[in-house]
Design a protein around this motif. Structure first.
Motif, mmCIF file in Angstrom:
data_model
loop_
_atom_site.group_PDB
_atom_site.id
_atom_site.type_symbol
_atom_site.label_atom_id
_atom_site.label_comp_id
_atom_site.label_asym_id
_atom_site.label_seq_id
_atom_site.Cartn_x
_atom_site.Cartn_y
_atom_site.Cartn_z
ATOM 1 N N LEU A 93 0.877 -1.170 -0.017
ATOM 2 C CA LEU A 93 -0.110 0.019 -0.014
ATOM 3 C C LEU A 93 0.914 1.383 0.105
ATOM 4 O O LEU A 93 1.953 1.445 0.632
ATOM 5 N N GLU A 153 -5.242 5.973 -0.841
ATOM 6 C CA GLU A 153 -4.435 4.551 -0.617
ATOM 7 C C GLU A 153 -4.386 3.998 -2.110
ATOM 8 O O GLU A 153 -5.351 3.815 -2.918
ATOM 9 N N TYR A 154 -3.068 3.698 -2.182
ATOM 10 C CA TYR A 154 -2.973 2.867 -3.891
ATOM 11 C C TYR A 154 -2.520 1.645 -3.592
ATOM 12 O O TYR A 154 -1.494 1.276 -2.759
ATOM 13 N N ASN A 155 -2.746 0.465 -4.617
ATOM 14 C CA ASN A 155 -2.133 -0.479 -4.533
ATOM 15 C C ASN A 155 -0.918 -0.538 -5.203
ATOM 16 O O ASN A 155 -0.917 -0.182 -6.427
ATOM 17 N N THR A 199 -0.600 -2.685 -8.747
ATOM 18 C CA THR A 199 -1.623 -2.424 -9.858
ATOM 19 C C THR A 199 -1.697 -0.941 -9.893
ATOM 20 O O THR A 199 -2.224 -0.614 -10.999
ATOM 21 N N LEU A 241 -7.353 2.580 -4.159
ATOM 22 C CA LEU A 241 -8.149 1.664 -3.339
ATOM 23 C C LEU A 241 -9.310 2.766 -2.472
ATOM 24 O O LEU A 241 -10.445 2.020 -2.266
ATOM 25 N N ARG A 242 -8.674 3.730 -1.922
ATOM 26 C CA ARG A 242 -9.794 4.479 -1.099
ATOM 27 C C ARG A 242 -9.186 5.761 -1.318
ATOM 28 O O ARG A 242 -8.047 6.341 -1.274
ATOM 29 N N GLY A 260 -13.989 3.233 -1.783
ATOM 30 C CA GLY A 260 -13.470 2.091 -0.766
ATOM 31 C C GLY A 260 -14.191 1.764 0.393
ATOM 32 O O GLY A 260 -15.381 2.802 0.466
ATOM 33 N N ARG A 267 -16.077 1.599 -5.622
ATOM 34 C CA ARG A 267 -14.986 1.024 -5.757
ATOM 35 C C ARG A 267 -14.325 1.816 -7.171
ATOM 36 O O ARG A 267 -15.007 2.319 -7.890
ATOM 37 N N ASN A 268 -13.058 1.299 -7.178
ATOM 38 C CA ASN A 268 -12.225 2.140 -8.548
ATOM 39 C C ASN A 268 -11.589 1.095 -8.872
ATOM 40 O O ASN A 268 -10.467 0.279 -8.202
ATOM 41 N N THR A 269 -11.539 0.671 -10.363
ATOM 42 C CA THR A 269 -10.442 -0.117 -10.958
ATOM 43 C C THR A 269 -9.817 0.732 -12.002
ATOM 44 O O THR A 269 -9.773 1.961 -12.088
#
Length: 238
Positions: A56, A72-74, A77, A81-82, A102, A131-133
């Motif tokens: 994260l 917050e990022y993955n 990917t 995320l949030r 998120g 959600r976010n993709t």
């Protein structure tokens, strides 16, 4: 005469290449229009703190108007995320975090007593989450048992929202799309898809190219923010 013709031909190619270059610059400029948005400039101007925990990356923003935001990022990917905004306390207290994208903040315990008590949703009531993709914006609404043909999901650009209604008139909801509002992009019907399973209605909006480009560029911009060793208090709460 032949030499003259050759010169004219080469001049034509050179002129054609110049026109292509100009057109390419115009297209590139249009694809980067998000850089002129108030939202993008405010992100650039904000005071930013970075914290990395395993997979994260957490970014705390403090804007010039004193508003605070956490993302917050993955790391693998590079997907957001949030996103949460700091809300001032009703009685001058510490306040809480209002989640835009998120899951709710894990440590955010609702206040159940006194004048500052939070309104707690019933477990049987529809519960909305965002959600976010990488390519889509997504809304999930739990506790909706009706079959998919019951729902109407329509874009309303005049009201700047996506409207969900049911033929049995038991549910009505307006979904805000702040990502499009911030870039002054239209809300259209074509990018919308929806599905229903396990009592959950899932609404998906395919991201327009402007938003895709900004997401990619902004994550690269965040790589310039060096992670801190000491965890700020605002980030610990996340």
């Amino acid at each position: 005469m032949k030499r003259s013709c050759l010169i004219e031909v080469f001049d034509g190619i050179d002129s054609f290449q110049k026109r292509i270059k100009v057109q390419s610059n115009i297209i590139e400029g249009n694809s980067k229009m998000y850089r002129n948005s108030i939202w993008y400039r405010s992100l650039l101007d904000a005071e930013k703190t970075c914290l990395k925990e395993d997979k994260l990356k957490k970014i705390h923003y403090k804007f010039q108007d004193d508003k605070e935001m956490v993302e917050e990022y993955n790391v693998d990917t590079q997907v957001l995320l949030r996103r949460a905004w700091k809300v001032k306390g009703k009685l001058g207290g510490e306040g809480k975090w209002d989640v835009e994208i998120g899951d709710p903040i894990p440590n955010a315990t609702p206040i159940t007593d006194g004048p500052a008590a939070d309104i707690i949703e019933s477990k049987d009531q529809p519960i909305l989450s965002r959600r976010n993709t990488r390519i889509n914006l997504e809304w999930r609404i739990r506790n909706l048992p009706y079959p998919i043909e019951t729902y109407s999901v329509t874009a309303n650009n005049d009201q700047r929202c996506i409207i969900i209604s049911t033929t049995n008139k038991k549910y009505y909801k307006r979904l805000q799309v702040p990502e499009l509002d911030r870039l002054n992009l239209p809300i259209q019907q074509a990018p919308i898809q929806c599905s229903h399973s396990f009592n959950t209605l899932i609404v998906v909006y395919k991201k327009p190219q402007q938003l895709l480009d900004m997401d990619r560029e902004w994550y690269e911009e965040l790589s310039k923010v060096k992670p801190v060793k000491d965890v700020p208090n605002d980030c610990k709460a996340q």
